[in-house]
Design an enzyme around this catalytic site. Structure first.
Site, PDB file in Angstrom:
ATOM      1  N   ASP A 474       0.832  -1.200   0.000  1.00  0.00           N
ATOM      2  CA  ASP A 474       0.000   0.000   0.000  1.00  0.00           C
ATOM      3  C   ASP A 474       0.867   1.250   0.000  1.00  0.00           C
ATOM      4  O   ASP A 474       0.563   2.230  -0.668  1.00  0.00           O
ATOM      5  CB  ASP A 474      -0.928  -0.004   1.218  1.00  0.00           C
ATOM      6  N   ASP A 479       5.070   2.543   9.133  1.00  0.00           N
ATOM      7  CA  ASP A 479       5.145   1.227   9.770  1.00  0.00           C
ATOM      8  C   ASP A 479       4.013   0.325   9.269  1.00  0.00           C
ATOM      9  O   ASP A 479       3.231  -0.202  10.042  1.00  0.00           O
ATOM     10  CB  ASP A 479       5.094   1.375  11.294  1.00  0.00           C
ATOM     11  N   GLU A 480       3.965   0.119   7.951  1.00  0.00           N
ATOM     12  CA  GLU A 480       2.905  -0.699   7.351  1.00  0.00           C
ATOM     13  C   GLU A 480       3.495  -1.476   6.187  1.00  0.00           C
ATOM     14  O   GLU A 480       3.922  -2.599   6.340  1.00  0.00           O
ATOM     15  CB  GLU A 480       1.744   0.205   6.926  1.00  0.00           C
ATOM     16  N   ASP A 487      -5.907  -2.502  -2.726  1.00  0.00           N
ATOM     17  CA  ASP A 487      -5.130  -1.565  -3.536  1.00  0.00           C
ATOM     18  C   ASP A 487      -4.751  -2.179  -4.883  1.00  0.00           C
ATOM     19  O   ASP A 487      -4.925  -1.558  -5.934  1.00  0.00           O
ATOM     20  CB  ASP A 487      -3.865  -1.148  -2.775  1.00  0.00           C
ATOM     21  N   GLU A 754      -2.170   8.986  -0.773  1.00  0.00           N
ATOM     22  CA  GLU A 754      -3.190   8.120  -0.187  1.00  0.00           C
ATOM     23  C   GLU A 754      -4.524   8.841  -0.084  1.00  0.00           C
ATOM     24  O   GLU A 754      -5.575   8.286  -0.424  1.00  0.00           O
ATOM     25  CB  GLU A 754      -2.746   7.667   1.197  1.00  0.00           C
ATOM     26  N   HIS A 775       0.921   6.204  -2.510  1.00  0.00           N
ATOM     27  CA  HIS A 775      -0.103   5.159  -2.527  1.00  0.00           C
ATOM     28  C   HIS A 775      -0.620   5.090  -3.959  1.00  0.00           C
ATOM     29  O   HIS A 775      -1.158   6.070  -4.457  1.00  0.00           O
ATOM     30  CB  HIS A 775      -1.264   5.566  -1.610  1.00  0.00           C
TER      31      HIS A 775
END
Length: 963
Positions: A474, A479-480, A487, A754, A775
């Site tokens: 994404d 922190d992902e 997506d 995003e 994103h």
């Protein structure tokens, strides 16, 4: 309509030739992942209407030659016609083809293939790193391993196989074995591990040799989760399996395999390493020659065997991550706090490479961020990701004491980097940004006369590059960095055009099916699944199981992938049937819905204008329908009938529940109409037109500002175009006010955001918990730009037949697109010349094209070759007339000059009021401008009236008088 088929007259006609022969899916290595890889080839010829009528393939193995003749036109992902390739076996394949013009090509250049899979079972044991002396090992503690071995005389081939719980790089006799980064990537570790296969023959010599391994935790030891609840998911320490197979001229073989005889240390220069945290390197701890023979250090301890299940490692099908590009510093900034920040001019994914001279023990700190806020690095959007690298100088090494370093096992999403504690004056030439991503072949291009649209397309491209790293993520910075299924579900058509992403997405879909198999058919919201949340079906996210394989079939013609994924597709559909209610719809469950609708509050991104039940029920139909279509392609008549019936039941239920007889929807929102139109739920022409007309009216009522989230954004331009509202789609695309596709571009964005307003109009960063500046999901509009604005799309799976259907936008003077199809390069371009539109198209050999010209003439078909057409441009829209306070709001909005005159007149008096007017006005047909200004001061209204009168007067002066 004037039409010509063009053959270059300035060059002599060339005989047809096979220009590219490849085996699935990787082209960067001779090693193949399958014993019977499918073959594809491209034929170059300027013979118009050329079609392959026969192909002859031949294989050379062990000195013997075998050939096979295949009649017909097939040249893409052709089934392997020979005996299977054995593990480690080397063969050469060639092809020559005969065309319908009677000519036969020469043999292609030989394609060398080697079985890249392990013959027999692995002998390697999984080994890790010893705990630091006197202390508990830190989570994901990195380190090094090594082993010495002897090579005999007569070595003819050495093949290295390696995989890891973590990330690794191998060195042999002091030289890295390849240029790959972050091997072996991230897969669903419990079920699937990739291994890389590398020919290392040239790195070995008779006698003593050594192998060394750099090892870190990477994704395997990372903490996953949100809001302070992140924790390790897979394991706490990395481990590796290594196997080196040696083959000699006399036929003997030896295997050097990882095991407890290997030595390891955590006391080397790689102090710490994390995907989110960054990397710390202390050059004072580096040991020269550690991966060469003869090295001896008592601090290196026996490598411990590790516990845990290791699934059988299989060869990687995706191209590897590599260093793809380097960017220099564009500008050196000094922040208000006095910090030194480097601007690279492009939001990118990768790391920094530094060259530095200084005293031993000095630690340089590199912090990364995508944007600045108040002149400083904006770190809040990173959440818990430190995104910080440090380098401690050894002092006095290298030429003139210069040291060079770049992180090995981490990556960052950034445009800006803050450099602290640099010795002396910083020379920007000493720091370079290194772009990394999976090394896919670029296949799609777009250009037009509007530089803002070109930048939007470039932003979608860079967004894909940054997020196609090991898996489709994404975002690449906070922190992902997870494989969110929703997506890629919406972006997969764009991805398949911009890059040859077939092998990359093939790999990810294997993990999707494995994760799904652990959940009774339910697809998790992220793949690999590491969050342990939302384990029930989620519409538009789990539907990646049906949509992505179908898109890859449409764009690449890969029936084999469709067949392999069919069980996954059907299992997802069956999981949805379990939650379908008695009405035949999917209702009453928590959904992410039209995620990040711009009307949603910053802290409630799922609070969209389109109800989640409508999104869910539309996707229920979509997945049932795709399973039915896939079953038909695969010849499964029983499943086709079953799922087609179920899809029709859901379609009828959807119309009964959510669509009124007059063609209005229960959620009177743009995404709802787009779903009903583009998923084929509404099929009756009058109803479709009513839905499209209302969608266009909603677009105008909102001032042609975007009003869709992740679900509606990829669909709305197509829905408008399909119902005769290309002008409304154009207004949406070219809008620069917030929210819109071009608003971020006007704010300097170099990737897709995003949120539509990741940066607010006052220049501050959106206060929402989720604010990424890279994103790709909302960049799915690029696919419409390819297919509609420029006019190139597949009309049959894999572009076996093309659609050439440009739809010139009034605001553009030219547009073009090119795509490297499986059959060769296709191109469509158009330009305005006076009151004419000139269209040029290149149709690759072996294909044909269905042509729909912008003058509205009937469709027709052409064969391969170059073609051009000269057609009249659409009649210009009637010139805008007089405008006044009595003009309806709708007419003001549809008259950009009048609209600008009004808000600019307000802006002179009150900029905030002008912004509110632009943002909040609902542009009704039956309300006049004056009626909407009932609370406006008389002086402001007078200035508005004067501005409109001046505009109307200028128009009248330019209007020719009737004779």
């Amino acid at each position: 309509m004037t039409s010509t088929s063009l053959t270059p007259q300035s060059v002599t006609r060339q005989q047809a030739a096979v220009s590219r022969l490849t085996a699935e899916y990787r082209t960067d290595t001779p090693f193949v992942a399958e014993p019977r890889p499918r073959l594809s080839w491209v034929t170059d010829t300027d013979s118009t209407g050329w079609q392959q009528s026969q192909a002859e393939l031949r294989i050379t193995r062990g000195g013997a030659v075998e050939s096979v003749v295949q009649d017909g036109p097939e040249s893409v992902l052709v089934a392997w016609p020979f005996g299977s390739i054995a593990g480690g076996e080397r063969v050469e394949v060639e092809v020559r083809v005969t065309g319908n013009d009677g000519g036969t090509t020469d043999w292609s250049e030989p394609l060398a293939l080697v079985g890249g899979f392990v013959a027999g079972s692995w002998r390697a044991e999984a080994i890790g790193l010893p705990a630091p002396a006197g202390e508990e090992p830190r989570l994901g503690q990195p380190g090094q391993l090594r082993h010495e071995f002897t090579v005999g005389e007569g070595l003819v081939k050495a093949t290295l196989f390696a995989t890891a719980h973590g990330v690794y790089q191998a060195e042999i006799n002091g030289t890295e074995v390849d240029d790959q980064v972050l091997k072996p990537g991230w897969t669903a570790y419990a079920d699937r591990l990739n291994h890389e296969t590398t020919d290392v023959t040239a790195l070995l010599t008779p006698g003593p040799n050594a192998i060394g391994i750099w090892l870190a935790g990477g994704w395997f030891t990372e903490k996953y989760g949100f809001h302070g609840f992140a924790k390790p998911f897979y394991g706490e320490q990395p481990a590796v399996k290594v196997e080196l197979r040696l083959e000699y001229a006399d036929g003997t073989q030896e295997t050097v395999a990882s095991g407890p005889a290997w030595r390891a240390t955590t006391g080397g220069p790689l102090v710490s390493s994390g995907i989110y945290a960054g990397e710390a390197y202390d050059a004072r701890r580096a040991e020269a020659g550690w991966s060469a023979h003869g090295f001896d250090d008592a601090r290196w301890l026996p490598a411990p065997l590790t516990e845990g299940d290791w699934p059988e490692a299989t060869p990687a099908t995706a191209p590897p991550v590599r260093r793809i590009q380097e960017l220099p510093v564009k500008e050196v900034l000094t922040t208000p706090s006095g910090a030194t920040v480097l601007d690279f001019g492009q939001n990118l994914v990768g790391h920094l490479r530094i060259r530095v001279t200084g005293e031993a023990g000095r630690t340089i700190t590199l912090r990364h961020a995508e944007v600045l806020e108040d002149g400083e690095l904006s770190l809040r959007p990173l959440r818990q990701a430190a995104a910080t690298d440090t380098y401690t100088l050894a002092g006095g090494i290298g030429e003139a004491g210069e040291e060079e370093w770049e992180p090995r096992f981490t990556f960052h999403g950034f445009r800006y980097a803050q450099v602290d504690n640099w010795p002396g004056e910083l020379d920007p030439a000493a720091i370079t940004a290194v772009v990394i991503h999976n090394d896919m072949r670029r296949t799609g291009w777009f250009d037009c006369s509007d530089p803002l649209l070109n930048r939007l397309h470039e932003n979608a491209l860079w967004g894909m590059r940054g997020n196609f790293l090991a898996l489709p993520t994404d975002c690449p910075q906070r922190d992902e960095r997870l494989g969110w299924t929703g997506d890629i579900q919406v972006f997969s058509p764009t991805a398949g055009y911009l890059y040859d992403s077939l092998g990359f997405l093939d790999s990810w879909l294997r993990d999707l099916a494995l994760e799904q198999g652990r959940r009774d058919g339910v697809v998790p919201i992220v793949v690999p699944s590491v969050l342990g949340m939302l384990e029930s079906p989620v519409a538009a996210w789990g539907d990646a199981a049906t949509v992505v394989p179908w898109v890859l079939f449409e764009r690449f013609g890969d029936t084999g992938l469709l067949r392999r994924q069919y069980t996954s597709m059907r299992d997802w559909a069956d999981a949805l049937l379990k939650v379908r209610d008695s009405s035949g719809l999917w209702q009453g469950q928590m959904q992410l819905g039209d995620w990040l609708d711009p009307a949603a509050p910053p802290d409630k991104p799922g609070a969209a204008r389109t109800h989640g039940d409508i999104v869910a029920s539309a996707y229920l139909f979509r997945s049932l329908d795709l399973v039915a279509q896939a079953a038909a392609v695969l010849g499964n008549d029983a499943d086709h009938g079953t799922y087609a019936t179920l899809a029709e039941e859901t379609r009828q239920a959807f119309l009964a529940e959510y669509v009124t007889p007059a063609g209005r929807m229960v959620s009177d929102a743009q995404t709802a109409y787009s779903l009903a139109l583009m998923f084929g739920i509404s099929t009756e022409p009058a109803q479709r037109q009513a839905l499209g007309d209302r969608l266009a009216e909603l677009a105008r009522l909102g001032g042609y500002r975007i009003a869709t989230g992740f679900v509606g954004t990829p669909l709305i331009a197509d829905a408008l175009t399909a119902t005769g509202h290309l002008d409304a789609a154009e207004r949406l695309l070219t809008q620069t006010e917030c929210p819109s596709w071009l608003y971020p571009v006007t704010q300097g964005a170099t990737t897709i955001w995003e949120r539509w307003d990741s940066i607010l109009e006052d220049g501050s960063v959106n206060p929402g918990e989720m604010t990424s500046f890279n994103h790709y999901a909302l960049g799915a509009i690029a696919d419409w730009m390819h297919r509609t604005v420029a006019g190139l799309a597949p009309a049959a799976p894999g572009y076996r037949k093309l659609s050439v259907a440009p739809r010139p936008l009034n605001s553009l003077t030219h547009a073009s697109t090119s795509h490297e199809t499986p059959y060769g390069l296709a191109r469509v371009a158009w330009k305005r010349v006076g009151d004419r539109i000139l269209v040029d198209a290149t149709v690759p050999p072996g294909t044909a094209a269905v042509v729909s010209l912008p003058d509205g003439s009937a469709e027709f078909e052409v064969g391969s070759g170059r073609h051009s057409w000269d057609v009249p441009a659409a009649a210009p829209a009637p010139a805008a007339g007089a405008a006044s306070l009595h003009t309806p709001l709708a007419a003001i909005m549809d008259d950009p000059q009048a609209y600008a005159a009004v808000w600019q007149a307000i802006d002179v008096h009150d900029p905030a009021a002008a912004a509110a007017f632009r943002r909040d006005t609902v542009w009704y047909r039956q309300t006049t401008l004056e009626q909407s200004l009932i609370f406006t001061q008389p002086a402001v209204k007078q200035d508005i009236a004067a501005a409109l009168a001046a505009l109307s007067g200028n128009r009248a002066a330019k209007t020719p008088k009737n004779s």
